[in-house]
Design a protein around this motif. Structure first.
Motif, short mmCIF file in Angstrom:
data_model
loop_
_atom_site.label_atom_id
_atom_site.label_comp_id
_atom_site.label_asym_id
_atom_site.label_seq_id
_atom_site.Cartn_x
_atom_site.Cartn_y
_atom_site.Cartn_z
N MET A 32 0.83 -1.21 0.00
CA MET A 32 0.00 0.00 0.00
C MET A 32 0.86 1.26 0.00
N GLN A 33 1.98 1.21 0.74
CA GLN A 33 2.88 2.37 0.75
C GLN A 33 3.41 2.64 -0.65
N ARG A 34 3.70 1.54 -1.35
CA ARG A 34 4.21 1.67 -2.71
C ARG A 34 3.14 2.28 -3.63
N GLN A 35 1.89 1.87 -3.42
CA GLN A 35 0.81 2.38 -4.25
C GLN A 35 0.67 3.89 -4.08
N LEU A 36 0.82 4.33 -2.81
CA LEU A 36 0.72 5.77 -2.54
C LEU A 36 1.83 6.52 -3.29
N ALA A 37 3.02 5.90 -3.31
CA ALA A 37 4.14 6.53 -4.01
C ALA A 37 3.93 6.52 -5.52
N LEU A 38 3.32 5.44 -5.99
CA LEU A 38 3.10 5.30 -7.45
C LEU A 38 1.95 6.16 -7.96
N LEU A 39 1.07 6.56 -7.01
CA LEU A 39 -0.16 7.25 -7.42
C LEU A 39 0.12 8.46 -8.32
N GLY A 40 1.20 9.18 -7.99
CA GLY A 40 1.55 10.38 -8.75
C GLY A 40 1.72 10.12 -10.23
N LYS A 41 2.30 8.97 -10.57
CA LYS A 41 2.52 8.70 -11.99
C LYS A 41 1.52 7.68 -12.58
N ALA A 42 0.47 7.44 -11.81
CA ALA A 42 -0.57 6.53 -12.32
C ALA A 42 -1.34 7.21 -13.44
#
Ligand code: ATP
Ligand code: MG
Length: 295
Positions: free
Chosen positions: A89-99
């Motif tokens: 989930m932490q990774r998803q939060l970080a990836l959200l910007g470039k989703a």
């Protein structure tokens, strides 16, 4: 939204997998909520977790894309509140910007930018604004008309102008071309669509125009129009019969009604000569008797 009591239909839209889904529901019914939950379940799936930047989420407006990104962000944070140690989930939060949570237009732009070499276009291209693009269209249109005027054999173009050009200038025809151009842009293969339409208007010489697609539309509407007139005429005759002092009009009304009925009988009998020519001839030679003067 993990505490939400989803309705049966919502749950179905959230959990259904490996098929296309179309969700249509009223404003505020929970479509976005369902989509956000679907995304959350995909990225938190225990067996096959998907990274958020592997999904393509497309909306129509920038506002909707921003709302979507925010709501996915909030939903991820909520999962993290419960399960602080979740690396996924932490990774998803970080990836959200470039989703890729974006409007359809931005997405297409991204695809074009990433593939300009295959498309053979200038990597420096930019999007024209509305004014700019309509000026360019006008310019192209003027050039095209000039080209057509200067052509040695411009007979076809001149015929077109005569039919659709209006009296004073070419503006009417230009508007028509422009409207048609704008209209066909919504077709996936504009050029192909145009060719198809042209073909459907093609009348082989010697053939009956009423047998073509558009000829049929026109002759059908003539018949429909006549049916309507017949109704009105019959109604008129009934009214005349009841109204004292108007009987003298009955003869003419009855004659008109008979004329219309005859036309209908003739036009509906498809074994007769080419319907188009028949209609043209009959309607041209149709006469109306004058009503007797009021005395
Ligand atoms: N089953 C449910 N139980 C409780 N609240 C719900 C439920 N489904 C949706 N909601 C809430 O209803 C509100 C409207 O939902 P949402 O914004 O997803 O609707 P929408 O269909 O996307 O609306 P719009 O057409 O305006 O985009 C949100 O606050 C959402 O959390
Ligand atoms: Mg919505």
């Amino acid at each position: 939204m993990s505490n939400t009591q989803w309705t049966e239909e919502q749950l179905c839209a959230i959990t259904e997998r490996n098929c296309n889904l179309l969700v249509a529901a009223a404003a505020g019914a929970g479509k976005t909520a369902v989509l956000v939950e679907r995304i959350i379940r995909k990225i938190t799936d225990e067996k096959e977790p998907v990274d958020i930047d592997k999904l393509l989420v497309v909306t129509f407006t920038n506002a909707a894309a921003a709302e979507m990104r925010e709501r996915v962000g909030q939903a991820i944070s909520k999962v993290l509140e419960r399960d602080t140690g979740s690396g996924q989930m932490q990774r998803q939060l970080a990836l959200l910007g470039k989703a890729s949570i974006t409007t359809i237009h931005s997405f297409c732009l991204e695809v074009i930018r990433g593939n300009f070499q295959n498309l053979d276009i200038d990597p420096d291209f930019r999007i024209a604004d509305e004014t700019e693009s309509s000026l360019m269209k006008m310019e192209a249109l003027n050039e095209l008309f000039e080209e057509q005027y200067e052509k040695e054999d411009s007979q076809e173009f001149l015929e077109l102008l005569e039919c659709y050009g209006g009296n004073r200038d070419d503006q009417m025809l230009m508007d028509m071309v422009l409207n048609l151009y704008n209209f066909i842009q919504s077709s996936p293969w504009p050029r192909h669509w145009l060719d198809e339409m042209t073909e459907s208007l093609h009348v082989p010489s010697g053939s009956d125009f009423s047998q073509t697609l558009w000829g049929q539309v026109l002759t059908d509407s003539v018949i429909l129009e006549l049916e309507g007139l017949k109704e009105m005429m019959a109604h008129g005759v009934q009214m005349l019969k009841k109204a004292a002092g108007l009987e003298k009009y009955l003869v003419v009304f009855n004659e008109d009604l008979l004329n219309i009925e005859n036309l209908l009988r003739l036009f509906k009998d498809t074994s007769t000569q080419p319907l188009w020519d028949l209609m043209f001839h009959e309607l041209q030679s149709l006469g109306f008797a004058t009503l007797p003067r009021a005395s």
